[in-house]
Design a protein around this motif. Sequence first.
Motif, short mmCIF file in Angstrom:
data_model
loop_
_atom_site.label_atom_id
_atom_site.label_comp_id
_atom_site.label_asym_id
_atom_site.label_seq_id
_atom_site.Cartn_x
_atom_site.Cartn_y
_atom_site.Cartn_z
N ALA A 40 4.90 -5.43 -2.60
CA ALA A 40 4.32 -6.45 -3.49
C ALA A 40 2.80 -6.45 -3.38
N GLN A 41 2.30 -6.31 -2.17
CA GLN A 41 0.85 -6.25 -1.95
C GLN A 41 0.26 -5.00 -2.60
N GLU A 42 0.95 -3.87 -2.47
CA GLU A 42 0.49 -2.63 -3.08
C GLU A 42 0.42 -2.76 -4.60
N VAL A 43 1.44 -3.38 -5.18
CA VAL A 43 1.49 -3.57 -6.63
C VAL A 43 0.32 -4.45 -7.08
N GLY A 44 0.10 -5.55 -6.38
CA GLY A 44 -1.01 -6.45 -6.72
C GLY A 44 -2.35 -5.76 -6.64
N THR A 45 -2.56 -5.02 -5.56
CA THR A 45 -3.82 -4.30 -5.38
C THR A 45 -4.01 -3.23 -6.44
#
Length: 90
Positions: free
Chosen positions: A36-41
């Motif tokens: 989820a963090q990777e997607v947001g970034t």
Amino acid sequence: MNKKMLFAVLGVAALGLSACSKAAPECTAEVMTKKAQEVGTALQEAVTKDPAKAAELSAKVQEVASKYTGATTSEEACKAYDELLTVIKG
């Protein structure tokens, strides 16, 4: 990041969190959080790099999020994150 994309990503994040209770060994809550963090970034970077593509990315992100709405396993949530990353980094 525009609001539509943010809501779509948050929708997928919620999907992942709701699927945590049925986590497969390869797709744990920790893995989903990282994805989820990777997607947001990746989404923020893509929109910052090319603001003109924001609408196109928003539509693609919403399409993927819709595809996985109602998913009940963490494996499906991880697939959704992976597909989102592919779409965003496209």
